[in-house]
Design an enzyme around this catalytic site. Sequence first.
Site, PDB file in Angstrom:
ATOM      1  N   ARG A 214      35.490  27.392  47.151  1.00  0.00           N
ATOM      2  CA  ARG A 214      36.434  27.736  47.326  1.00  0.00           C
ATOM      3  C   ARG A 214      37.819  27.872  48.937  1.00  0.00           C
ATOM      4  O   ARG A 214      39.011  27.819  48.582  1.00  0.00           O
ATOM      5  CB  ARG A 214      37.316  28.665  46.206  1.00  0.00           C
TER       6      ARG A 214
ATOM      7  N   ASP B 214      38.482  31.838  40.604  1.00  0.00           N
ATOM      8  CA  ASP B 214      38.959  30.530  41.695  1.00  0.00           C
ATOM      9  C   ASP B 214      39.738  31.288  41.951  1.00  0.00           C
ATOM     10  O   ASP B 214      40.473  30.583  42.889  1.00  0.00           O
ATOM     11  CB  ASP B 214      38.456  29.442  40.871  1.00  0.00           C
TER      12      ASP B 214
ATOM     13  N   SER C 259      33.969  23.141  30.578  1.00  0.00           N
ATOM     14  CA  SER C 259      34.215  22.752  32.206  1.00  0.00           C
ATOM     15  C   SER C 259      33.526  22.901  33.310  1.00  0.00           C
ATOM     16  O   SER C 259      32.130  23.670  33.605  1.00  0.00           O
ATOM     17  CB  SER C 259      35.092  24.251  32.481  1.00  0.00           C
TER      18      SER C 259
HETATM   19  N1  ARG Z   1      31.500  31.208  37.205  1.00  0.00           N
HETATM   20  C1  ARG Z   1      30.926  30.709  38.801  1.00  0.00           C
HETATM   21  C2  ARG Z   1      31.880  31.054  39.958  1.00  0.00           C
HETATM   22  O1  ARG Z   1      32.825  31.709  39.537  1.00  0.00           O
HETATM   23  C3  ARG Z   1      31.666  29.426  38.632  1.00  0.00           C
HETATM   24  C4  ARG Z   1      32.808  29.313  37.691  1.00  0.00           C
HETATM   25  C5  ARG Z   1      33.389  26.918  38.295  1.00  0.00           C
HETATM   26  N2  ARG Z   1      32.763  26.398  37.021  1.00  0.00           N
HETATM   27  C6  ARG Z   1      33.311  25.819  36.428  1.00  0.00           C
HETATM   28  N3  ARG Z   1      32.796  25.544  35.274  1.00  0.00           N
HETATM   29  N4  ARG Z   1      34.470  25.992  36.329  1.00  0.00           N
HETATM   30  O2  ARG Z   1      31.324  31.088  41.272  1.00  0.00           O
END
Ligand code: ARG
Length: 414
Positions: free
Chosen positions: A98, A127, A181
């Site tokens: 990110r 995120d 997701s």
């Molecule tokens: N829970 C994980 C994190 O906060 C992954 C987040 C993004 N993953 C997703 N499948 N949308 O780093």
Amino acid sequence: MITRTIGKIVLSYSGGLDTSIILKWLQETYRCDVVTFTADLGQGEELEPVREKAERLGVKDIRIIDVREEFVRDFVFPMFRANTLYEGRYLLGSSIARPLIAKHLVRIASEVGADAIAHGATGKGNDQVRFELAANALDPSIEIIAPWRQWTIQSRTQLIAYAEQHGIAIPKDKRGEAPFSIDANLLHTSTEGKILEDPSAIAPDDVYQRTVDPLNAPDEPETVVIGFEKGDAVSVNGIALTPAALLTELNRLGGKHGIGRVDLVENRFVGMKSRGVYETPGGTILLDAHRGIESITLDRAAAHLKDDIMPRYAALIYNGFWFSPEREMLQALIDQSQIHVSGEVTLRLYKGSANLIARNSANSLYSMDLVTFEEGSGTYDHHDAEGFIKLNGLRLKSWAARNGKARPAGCHVP
Ligand code: ARG
């Protein structure tokens, strides 16, 4: 809350349904130019179709950038120098990507004179925090638009309806059931949502995308030699590779042997627990390999200090503070520790596990002469151990005496 007129926006655009809808919504809501940025992070998807999709939505400035080397060299490798794991198990594959995306959004915004950046992260996850904290740290004046927290769309059905009204193509599989997701890059694939939201439900086989089931992995083990220089992996089986090529190769090996599957419940920064399934094949091998080379090249106190700070460093990255003074301070400490972390380790890959079986380094602190069960050269005097134990035991004797601990009755002390 946006406080000023927005003339141009840079959107983090994947080309998927959600960010396509966001793109349209931004154009309609702000009536301004939207520039798209799509990062090739090694997610294993063809990215050229993204250009066509953005063009169809009227975008004039479309940026698709291969950031794989930068991702591994400047984000993944520095993190691996610390042997980073969040809550003991998560290798932070999404968390570490990110800040890199935010960095490029902010850079492009400044290049094209945009007032805002926008992202497609939802209002419930980590995120959004990571994108926005990174942007704050890199450009305090940039506005951030998070459509998922602003618009009236509340469900998948409403999302599809919005797409239909605005002539956005909806892939067939997106009409029925909502998809998992998924977030993928060179380091990992993360899958959340649907059946996985019930932590008592076993993840179905089709959740896994880049690793074979260890049960179906080859019956023959495979040996791999990884070379390190100053804490970073530089070669596989004697062949020098760039950071991204190296991780790609370890992913291939790990995927083939079913290495790096983790099914866990984690504590999100925003307050709730969530269940996710992660596949980090190359990263899992790399973590073991790095610990292996450190085991002979790091002094005990240095290694233990690194282990002490690691959970804190991991939480910083998980919580979105990659660009922060405290992360930079810890990074300086970690990097300083890696000066002599060079050499080679050998691992055996077999049905879901990577086992370290040998290590060597020109900078090794390991002394066969010191440790041997045979007679050594005399540097180590056994008598020294007696006083050493006595002094260490002194306070334990006081403690036991104060607690009234006596010898068991009938015990004969010579
Ligand atoms: N829970 C994980 C994190 O906060 C992954 C987040 C993004 N993953 C997703 N499948 N949308 O780093």
